[in-house]
Design a protein around this motif. Sequence first.
Motif, PDB file in Angstrom:
ATOM      1  N   LYS A 244     -12.116 -58.150 -51.067  1.00  0.00           N
ATOM      2  CA  LYS A 244     -12.648 -58.369 -52.530  1.00  0.00           C
ATOM      3  C   LYS A 244     -13.226 -59.725 -53.104  1.00  0.00           C
ATOM      4  O   LYS A 244     -14.200 -59.733 -53.828  1.00  0.00           O
ATOM      5  CB  LYS A 244     -11.240 -58.236 -53.430  1.00  0.00           C
ATOM      6  CG  LYS A 244     -10.517 -56.368 -52.659  1.00  0.00           C
ATOM      7  CD  LYS A 244      -9.154 -56.312 -54.170  1.00  0.00           C
ATOM      8  CE  LYS A 244      -9.404 -55.297 -54.215  1.00  0.00           C
ATOM      9  NZ  LYS A 244      -8.516 -54.471 -54.961  1.00  0.00           N
ATOM     10  N   GLN A 245     -13.216 -60.695 -52.656  1.00  0.00           N
ATOM     11  CA  GLN A 245     -13.318 -61.493 -53.373  1.00  0.00           C
ATOM     12  C   GLN A 245     -13.396 -63.187 -52.343  1.00  0.00           C
ATOM     13  O   GLN A 245     -12.487 -63.416 -51.824  1.00  0.00           O
ATOM     14  CB  GLN A 245     -12.735 -62.230 -54.857  1.00  0.00           C
ATOM     15  CG  GLN A 245     -11.385 -62.605 -55.066  1.00  0.00           C
ATOM     16  CD  GLN A 245     -10.641 -62.744 -56.474  1.00  0.00           C
ATOM     17  OE1 GLN A 245     -10.835 -62.744 -57.238  1.00  0.00           O
ATOM     18  NE2 GLN A 245      -9.459 -63.596 -56.617  1.00  0.00           N
TER      19      GLN A 245
ATOM     20  N   ASP B 187     -17.052 -62.324 -56.579  1.00  0.00           N
ATOM     21  CA  ASP B 187     -16.685 -61.198 -55.718  1.00  0.00           C
ATOM     22  C   ASP B 187     -17.602 -61.084 -54.378  1.00  0.00           C
ATOM     23  O   ASP B 187     -18.507 -62.387 -54.173  1.00  0.00           O
ATOM     24  CB  ASP B 187     -17.106 -60.069 -56.972  1.00  0.00           C
ATOM     25  CG  ASP B 187     -17.290 -59.055 -56.185  1.00  0.00           C
ATOM     26  OD1 ASP B 187     -16.400 -58.296 -56.695  1.00  0.00           O
ATOM     27  OD2 ASP B 187     -18.088 -58.275 -55.238  1.00  0.00           O
ATOM     28  N   MET B 188     -17.435 -60.568 -53.471  1.00  0.00           N
ATOM     29  CA  MET B 188     -17.559 -61.349 -51.800  1.00  0.00           C
ATOM     30  C   MET B 188     -18.327 -60.588 -51.753  1.00  0.00           C
ATOM     31  O   MET B 188     -19.460 -61.162 -51.169  1.00  0.00           O
ATOM     32  CB  MET B 188     -16.411 -60.650 -50.739  1.00  0.00           C
ATOM     33  CG  MET B 188     -15.259 -60.711 -50.434  1.00  0.00           C
ATOM     34  SD  MET B 188     -16.131 -62.151 -49.591  1.00  0.00           S
ATOM     35  CE  MET B 188     -16.700 -61.508 -49.047  1.00  0.00           C
ATOM     36  N   SER B 189     -19.369 -59.661 -52.892  1.00  0.00           N
ATOM     37  CA  SER B 189     -20.601 -58.754 -52.500  1.00  0.00           C
ATOM     38  C   SER B 189     -21.532 -60.126 -52.753  1.00  0.00           C
ATOM     39  O   SER B 189     -22.785 -60.492 -52.798  1.00  0.00           O
ATOM     40  CB  SER B 189     -21.112 -58.314 -53.809  1.00  0.00           C
ATOM     41  OG  SER B 189     -20.563 -57.933 -54.911  1.00  0.00           O
ATOM     42  N   ARG B 190     -21.565 -60.877 -53.756  1.00  0.00           N
ATOM     43  CA  ARG B 190     -22.152 -62.205 -54.868  1.00  0.00           C
ATOM     44  C   ARG B 190     -22.486 -63.348 -53.063  1.00  0.00           C
ATOM     45  O   ARG B 190     -23.660 -63.989 -52.926  1.00  0.00           O
ATOM     46  CB  ARG B 190     -21.568 -63.252 -55.222  1.00  0.00           C
ATOM     47  CG  ARG B 190     -22.600 -64.220 -55.936  1.00  0.00           C
ATOM     48  CD  ARG B 190     -21.850 -65.325 -56.643  1.00  0.00           C
ATOM     49  NE  ARG B 190     -22.563 -66.216 -56.822  1.00  0.00           N
ATOM     50  CZ  ARG B 190     -22.479 -67.246 -56.940  1.00  0.00           C
ATOM     51  NH1 ARG B 190     -20.895 -68.264 -56.471  1.00  0.00           N
ATOM     52  NH2 ARG B 190     -22.807 -69.274 -57.338  1.00  0.00           N
TER      53      ARG B 190
ATOM     54  N   ALA C 283     -23.396 -62.250 -50.204  1.00  0.00           N
ATOM     55  CA  ALA C 283     -24.596 -61.571 -49.441  1.00  0.00           C
ATOM     56  C   ALA C 283     -26.231 -61.871 -50.023  1.00  0.00           C
ATOM     57  O   ALA C 283     -26.858 -62.395 -49.917  1.00  0.00           O
ATOM     58  CB  ALA C 283     -24.820 -60.606 -49.758  1.00  0.00           C
ATOM     59  N   ASP C 284     -25.596 -62.375 -51.500  1.00  0.00           N
ATOM     60  CA  ASP C 284     -26.958 -62.706 -51.853  1.00  0.00           C
ATOM     61  C   ASP C 284     -27.243 -64.312 -52.033  1.00  0.00           C
ATOM     62  O   ASP C 284     -28.650 -64.998 -51.696  1.00  0.00           O
ATOM     63  CB  ASP C 284     -26.762 -62.789 -53.686  1.00  0.00           C
ATOM     64  CG  ASP C 284     -26.215 -61.306 -54.126  1.00  0.00           C
ATOM     65  OD1 ASP C 284     -27.231 -60.520 -53.753  1.00  0.00           O
ATOM     66  OD2 ASP C 284     -25.736 -60.863 -54.923  1.00  0.00           O
TER      67      ASP C 284
ATOM     68  N   LYS D  63     -27.977 -59.393 -46.920  1.00  0.00           N
ATOM     69  CA  LYS D  63     -26.952 -57.953 -46.609  1.00  0.00           C
ATOM     70  C   LYS D  63     -25.347 -57.636 -46.108  1.00  0.00           C
ATOM     71  O   LYS D  63     -26.503 -57.379 -44.754  1.00  0.00           O
ATOM     72  CB  LYS D  63     -27.536 -57.050 -47.356  1.00  0.00           C
ATOM     73  CG  LYS D  63     -26.442 -56.097 -47.997  1.00  0.00           C
ATOM     74  CD  LYS D  63     -27.568 -54.636 -48.954  1.00  0.00           C
ATOM     75  CE  LYS D  63     -26.664 -53.297 -49.176  1.00  0.00           C
ATOM     76  NZ  LYS D  63     -25.592 -53.863 -49.699  1.00  0.00           N
TER      77      LYS D  63
ATOM     78  N   ASP E 152     -21.209 -56.968 -44.981  1.00  0.00           N
ATOM     79  CA  ASP E 152     -20.294 -57.040 -45.057  1.00  0.00           C
ATOM     80  C   ASP E 152     -19.514 -57.816 -45.004  1.00  0.00           C
ATOM     81  O   ASP E 152     -19.343 -58.799 -44.319  1.00  0.00           O
ATOM     82  CB  ASP E 152     -19.550 -55.588 -45.671  1.00  0.00           C
ATOM     83  CG  ASP E 152     -19.721 -55.099 -44.020  1.00  0.00           C
ATOM     84  OD1 ASP E 152     -19.475 -56.113 -43.349  1.00  0.00           O
ATOM     85  OD2 ASP E 152     -19.618 -54.111 -44.121  1.00  0.00           O
ATOM     86  N   PHE E 153     -18.096 -57.545 -45.397  1.00  0.00           N
ATOM     87  CA  PHE E 153     -16.399 -58.492 -45.317  1.00  0.00           C
ATOM     88  C   PHE E 153     -16.201 -58.513 -43.293  1.00  0.00           C
ATOM     89  O   PHE E 153     -16.332 -59.416 -43.115  1.00  0.00           O
ATOM     90  CB  PHE E 153     -15.662 -58.655 -45.701  1.00  0.00           C
ATOM     91  CG  PHE E 153     -14.425 -59.477 -45.369  1.00  0.00           C
ATOM     92  CD1 PHE E 153     -14.245 -60.745 -45.986  1.00  0.00           C
ATOM     93  CD2 PHE E 153     -12.957 -58.993 -45.072  1.00  0.00           C
ATOM     94  CE1 PHE E 153     -13.302 -60.955 -45.654  1.00  0.00           C
ATOM     95  CE2 PHE E 153     -11.863 -60.026 -44.786  1.00  0.00           C
ATOM     96  CZ  PHE E 153     -12.493 -61.208 -44.845  1.00  0.00           C
TER      97      PHE E 153
ATOM     98  N   ASP F 168     -33.219 -58.064 -43.657  1.00  0.00           N
ATOM     99  CA  ASP F 168     -32.962 -57.171 -44.608  1.00  0.00           C
ATOM    100  C   ASP F 168     -34.079 -56.062 -45.563  1.00  0.00           C
ATOM    101  O   ASP F 168     -35.047 -56.297 -45.066  1.00  0.00           O
ATOM    102  CB  ASP F 168     -32.151 -57.645 -45.810  1.00  0.00           C
ATOM    103  CG  ASP F 168     -32.111 -58.594 -47.087  1.00  0.00           C
ATOM    104  OD1 ASP F 168     -33.631 -58.860 -46.957  1.00  0.00           O
ATOM    105  OD2 ASP F 168     -31.622 -59.331 -47.139  1.00  0.00           O
TER     106      ASP F 168
END
Length: 248
Positions: free
Chosen positions: A94-95, A110-113, A115-116, A121, A123-124, A181
């Motif tokens: 999650k983070q 957040d883990m999505s950050r 990728a930025d 892009k 995932d974990f 990506d």
Amino acid sequence: MRILFFILTIVFISCSAKKIATATKEKSEAEVLNALTSRNIPFEWFEAKINTDIESPDESMSGSMHLRMKKDSAVLVNVRKFGFEVARFYANVKQYTLLYRLERIYEQGDMSRMADIISIKADFNDFQQLIAGNVILPDPGTTTISYDSTAYIIQGKSNDLSLSYHINKSDLRLESMSIIDKMQRKITIDYSDYRQLQGFGPIAYKRSVVYPHNAGSNGRLTLDFTEIIMNKPAELKFSIPDNYEKSE
């Protein structure tokens, strides 16, 4: 952004010299594809000690790290310079949290950050695979195989990622991988210094990563593993000290 050094280093957990392939019988497409898909190491626990360097138009940094990871669960990294711990990084699905020891502050997101931050892009699970030296494999039915004088070239797709792999013709070891990506951001990873790890086969102890920085420029990260331990359970305890302030 100071978080960039730590996250790039963590994700691509060494300069790469290409081998000159000797004349050899051409391999079948099935043999070449199997050389890629079978190279990934199945692991539950992964631990490593790594020397790191990063160069970009904005900064030049070096250090060492002790990394511990449990598959599909968490990553814990201690970062040291001149013999002192300067940062500690923890991430789960999650983070992530990054402690700066000298400043007594921390960053969290957040883990999505992530990728930025690394401009690609993923995932974990993808991050953990890259840390262990594994590769993101193409989706079935998307691959094409060609070759030049020294390497077989496999191209394919994984969700929104375009993938390309160069497999050495002589020993069928992975020499390099590129990830693009949907925003056309590209990361290239070179692999070298393969060593036999008992029970797991050859593993690249050195990797060199070229990543997009800004304004069309690139940065380079080099990593040199000094020790790798597989499937030995380790503590992944992590907490934020009470006297640390959150960085805005």
